[in-house]
Design an enzyme around this catalytic site. Structure first.
Site, PDB file in Angstrom:
ATOM      1  N   THR A  69      48.850 -34.406  50.214  1.00 47.56           N
ATOM      2  CA  THR A  69      49.183 -35.553  49.389  1.00 47.56           C
ATOM      3  C   THR A  69      47.954 -36.451  49.284  1.00 47.56           C
ATOM      4  OG1 THR A  69      50.850 -37.246  49.014  1.00 47.56           O
ATOM      5  CG2 THR A  69      50.284 -36.825  51.316  1.00 47.56           C
ATOM      6  N   LYS A  73      44.686 -34.050  47.088  1.00 44.87           N
ATOM      7  CA  LYS A  73      45.183 -33.037  46.142  1.00 44.87           C
ATOM      8  C   LYS A  73      44.063 -32.325  45.375  1.00 44.87           C
ATOM      9  CE  LYS A  73      49.849 -34.840  45.443  1.00 44.87           C
ATOM     10  NZ  LYS A  73      50.896 -35.224  44.489  1.00 44.87           N
ATOM     11  N   ASN A  94      49.206 -29.371  45.721  1.00 38.49           N
ATOM     12  CA  ASN A  94      50.020 -30.139  46.680  1.00 38.49           C
ATOM     13  C   ASN A  94      50.689 -29.240  47.703  1.00 38.49           C
ATOM     14  OD1 ASN A  94      52.091 -28.996  45.165  1.00 38.49           O
ATOM     15  ND2 ASN A  94      53.410 -30.775  45.419  1.00 38.49           N
ATOM     16  N   GLY A 132      53.236 -42.500  31.206  1.00 36.11           N
ATOM     17  CA  GLY A 132      52.252 -42.394  32.282  1.00 36.11           C
ATOM     18  C   GLY A 132      51.420 -41.142  32.113  1.00 36.11           C
ATOM     19  N   ALA A 136      51.444 -37.326  38.685  1.00 38.61           N
ATOM     20  CA  ALA A 136      52.798 -36.777  38.478  1.00 38.61           C
ATOM     21  C   ALA A 136      52.971 -36.350  37.020  1.00 38.61           C
ATOM     22  CB  ALA A 136      53.851 -37.821  38.865  1.00 38.61           C
TER      23      ALA A 136
HETATM   24  P1  NDP Z   1      49.062 -42.174  39.626  1.00 40.45           P
HETATM   25  O1  NDP Z   1      48.478 -43.417  40.193  1.00 40.45           O
HETATM   26  O2  NDP Z   1      48.263 -40.928  39.582  1.00 40.45           O
HETATM   27  O3  NDP Z   1      49.553 -42.461  38.102  1.00 40.45           O
HETATM   28  C1  NDP Z   1      50.377 -43.538  37.774  1.00 40.45           C
HETATM   29  C2  NDP Z   1      50.490 -43.677  36.253  1.00 40.45           C
HETATM   30  O4  NDP Z   1      51.423 -44.711  35.988  1.00 40.45           O
HETATM   31  C3  NDP Z   1      49.214 -44.046  35.554  1.00 40.45           C
HETATM   32  O5  NDP Z   1      49.169 -43.412  34.301  1.00 40.45           O
HETATM   33  C4  NDP Z   1      49.354 -45.565  35.406  1.00 40.45           C
HETATM   34  O6  NDP Z   1      48.648 -46.089  34.309  1.00 40.45           O
HETATM   35  C5  NDP Z   1      50.831 -45.675  35.105  1.00 40.45           C
HETATM   36  N1  NDP Z   1      51.373 -47.000  35.374  1.00 40.45           N
HETATM   37  C6  NDP Z   1      51.465 -47.630  36.568  1.00 40.45           C
HETATM   38  N2  NDP Z   1      52.051 -48.826  36.430  1.00 40.45           N
HETATM   39  C7  NDP Z   1      52.351 -48.955  35.105  1.00 40.45           C
HETATM   40  C8  NDP Z   1      52.989 -49.966  34.330  1.00 40.45           C
HETATM   41  N3  NDP Z   1      53.428 -51.107  34.881  1.00 40.45           N
HETATM   42  N4  NDP Z   1      53.133 -49.761  33.011  1.00 40.45           N
HETATM   43  C9  NDP Z   1      52.686 -48.626  32.435  1.00 40.45           C
HETATM   44  N5  NDP Z   1      52.061 -47.623  33.123  1.00 40.45           N
HETATM   45  C10 NDP Z   1      51.913 -47.798  34.441  1.00 40.45           C
HETATM   46  O7  NDP Z   1      50.418 -41.955  40.454  1.00 40.45           O
HETATM   47  P2  NDP Z   1      51.270 -40.606  40.557  1.00 40.45           P
HETATM   48  O8  NDP Z   1      51.323 -39.989  39.209  1.00 40.45           O
HETATM   49  O9  NDP Z   1      50.798 -39.811  41.710  1.00 40.45           O
HETATM   50  O10 NDP Z   1      52.701 -41.185  40.968  1.00 40.45           O
HETATM   51  C11 NDP Z   1      53.503 -41.882  40.022  1.00 40.45           C
HETATM   52  C12 NDP Z   1      54.915 -42.023  40.601  1.00 40.45           C
HETATM   53  O11 NDP Z   1      55.486 -40.730  40.704  1.00 40.45           O
HETATM   54  C13 NDP Z   1      54.979 -42.630  42.000  1.00 40.45           C
HETATM   55  O12 NDP Z   1      55.969 -43.636  42.013  1.00 40.45           O
HETATM   56  C14 NDP Z   1      55.409 -41.500  42.891  1.00 40.45           C
HETATM   57  O13 NDP Z   1      56.261 -41.944  43.923  1.00 40.45           O
HETATM   58  C15 NDP Z   1      56.184 -40.620  41.929  1.00 40.45           C
HETATM   59  N6  NDP Z   1      56.201 -39.208  42.303  1.00 40.45           N
HETATM   60  C16 NDP Z   1      57.425 -38.647  42.517  1.00 40.45           C
HETATM   61  C17 NDP Z   1      57.505 -37.334  42.883  1.00 40.45           C
HETATM   62  C18 NDP Z   1      58.856 -36.741  43.139  1.00 40.45           C
HETATM   63  O14 NDP Z   1      58.909 -35.616  43.661  1.00 40.45           O
HETATM   64  N7  NDP Z   1      59.938 -37.406  42.789  1.00 40.45           N
HETATM   65  C19 NDP Z   1      56.306 -36.477  43.031  1.00 40.45           C
HETATM   66  C20 NDP Z   1      55.069 -37.160  42.728  1.00 40.45           C
HETATM   67  C21 NDP Z   1      55.047 -38.491  42.392  1.00 40.45           C
HETATM   68  P3  NDP Z   1      47.552 -47.243  34.423  1.00 40.45           P
HETATM   69  O15 NDP Z   1      46.287 -46.527  34.755  1.00 40.45           O
HETATM   70  O16 NDP Z   1      47.568 -47.880  33.099  1.00 40.45           O
HETATM   71  O17 NDP Z   1      48.023 -48.172  35.545  1.00 40.45           O
END
Ligand code: NDP
Length: 290
Positions: A69, A73, A94, A132, A136
Site C-alpha cells: 500500500t 505501489k 498492490n 477522480g 483508485a
Molecule cells: P489518490 O490521492 O491517488 O487520488 C485521489 C483523487 O481524488 C485525485 O484525483 C484527487 O484530485 C481527487 N480528489 C480528492 N479530493 C477531492 C475533492 N474534494 N474534489 C474533487 N476531487 C478530489 O487517492 P486514491 O485513489 O489512492 O484513494 C482515493 C480513495 O479511494 C480513498 O478514500 C481510499 O480510501 C479509497 N480506496 C478504496 C479502496 C477500496 O477497496 N474500497 C481501494 C483503494 C482506495 P486532486 O488532485 O484534484 O485533489
C-alpha cells in the site's frame, strides 16, 4: 504416542507506511480462520528506504505473497520478477504473488471493483463516469476497460492527472481492450452527470471518515433512476453520495464491496481457496462499528 506438532504458519502481509490503520488483516485473518487455514497476515510498517530489504526478507522467509500500500505501489515494481496484465498497464502493484518461485506483481483493486459490480450488471458496453483520477480511479478504469466497458469519462480537478489517465486508456489499454473510448471532463463547480451514463463512481476520498459530512461537487439532480452509483469509500460504507443516489432511484454499491473483492482475489492467488466474502465483510463491519 506423542504426536507431531507444527508451530510454523504460512505468512502473507501488507507493507506500507503509515500502515497501522489498515484494516485488511481483520478481513483476511477472519477468512483464514473460517477456512481452517493455519496462515497469518502481518501488517508491517516499511519505510521507503527499507522496501528492497523488506522484499528480500519476504523472499528469504518464504512469504507466500504480500500486499503493498501507500507509498510502495509503484516503488515495489523493480524488486519483483514480473507483472500481471492490469498491473503492467497501470504501472502499480498492490498484491504480490509467488508463482513458480517468482514474485509476480498484480493489481487487485480494479479486479475487486469489477467483481463487485458484476453482481449488479455486466460492464461490457456500458458508459462509465469516474470522479477522480488518482490511484483508485486508475485501477478501476483499467479493469473496467478490460471488462469491456465502452465510454469512460474521467472527471478531475487536476487536468494533467485526468488527461494522463485518459491517454493511458485510449493508448496502451485500448490496444488490448478495443471497445474503450475515454474522454476527460474538467471538474469545475457541481458536475452534471451526462445523459446515457450507466455507472457513476466516486473514486475520490470525499466522504471518508472522519470527514463524513463532506459533500462531493455533484449535481445530484442529474442522478437518474436505473443508474448504478458506486462509492470507493469503505468507512463509513453508507456515504452521503449513496444515500442521495438511493433517494433518486439508483442502484448502489458501497466501498466494502471493492475492499472485500480485492481481498478475496488476493486470498485466491495466495492459497488457491476461494474464500467466503460474507465472513470477510462482517469482519470489516465489526472493525468499522467500533
Ligand atoms: P489518490 O490521492 O491517488 O487520488 C485521489 C483523487 O481524488 C485525485 O484525483 C484527487 O484530485 C481527487 N480528489 C480528492 N479530493 C477531492 C475533492 N474534494 N474534489 C474533487 N476531487 C478530489 O487517492 P486514491 O485513489 O489512492 O484513494 C482515493 C480513495 O479511494 C480513498 O478514500 C481510499 O480510501 C479509497 N480506496 C478504496 C479502496 C477500496 O477497496 N474500497 C481501494 C483503494 C482506495 P486532486 O488532485 O484534484 O485533489
Amino acid at each position: 504416542m506423542p504426536r507431531a506438532h507444527n508451530f510454523r504458519q504460512e505468512l502473507v502481509g501488507c507493507f506500507g507506511q503509515p500502515v497501522a490503520e489498515n484494516p485488511t488483516q481483520a478481513m483476511i485473518e477472519a477468512a483464514f480462520r473460517h477456512h481452517g487455514l493455519d496462515w497469518r497476515y502481518l501488517t508491517i510498517e516499511v519505510a521507503p528506504e527499507n522496501l528492497a530489504a523488506a522484499v528480500a526478507g519476504a523472499r528469504a522467509m518464504g512469504f507466500q505473497g504480500f500486499n503493498c500500500t501507500i507509498p510502495h505501489k509503484l516503488a515495489v515494481i523493480p524488486h519483483l520478477d514480473g507483472l500481471g496484465e492490469s498491473a503492467a498497464l497501470m504501472g502499480a502493484v498492490n498484491c504480490v504473488v509467488v508463482r513458480d518461485g517468482r514474485l509476480i506483481g498484480e493489481n487487485t483493486d480494479g479486479k475487486g471493483f469489477v467483481a463487485g459490480i458484476r453482481r449488479l450488471l455486466d460492464p461490457a458496453g456500458r458508459s462509465l463516469v469516474l470522479l477522480g483520477a488518482g490511484g483508485a480511479a486508475r485501477a478501476i478504469a483499467v479493469d473496467m476497460a478490460l471488462a469491456g466497458c465502452g465510454r469512460i469519462t474521467v472527471v478531475s480537478r487536476d487536468a494533467a492527472q485526468g488527461q494522463a489517465l485518459t491517454d493511458l486508456l485510449n493508448g496502451k489499454v485500448r490496444a488490448v481492450a478495443q471497445g474503450v473510448n475515454a474522454v476527460h471532463a474538467p471538474w469545475r463547480g457541481d458536475f452534471a452527470v451526462p445523459e446515457g451514463t450507466d455507472i457513476l463512481v466516486n473514486a475520490t476520498q470525499v466522504g471518508l471518515y472522519p470527514d463524513v459530512a463532506a459533500r462531493l461537487a455533484l449535481d445530484v439532480g442529474t442522478l437518474r433512476p436505473g443508474m448504478t452509483v458506486v462509492d470507493v469509500i469503505p468507512n463509513p460504507p453508507r456515504t452521503r453520495l449513496l444515500r442521495d443516489a438511493e433517494a433518486r432511484g439508483c442502484r448502489v454499491l458501497d466501498g466494502l464491496a471493492m475492499l472485500v473483492g480485492q481481498g478475496r482475489i488476493g486470498i485466491k492467488y495466495w492459497t488457491g481457496i476461494d474464500p467466503d466474502e460474507g465472513v470477510m465483510r462482517r469482519a470489516l463491519e465489526e472493525v468499522f462499528a467500533d
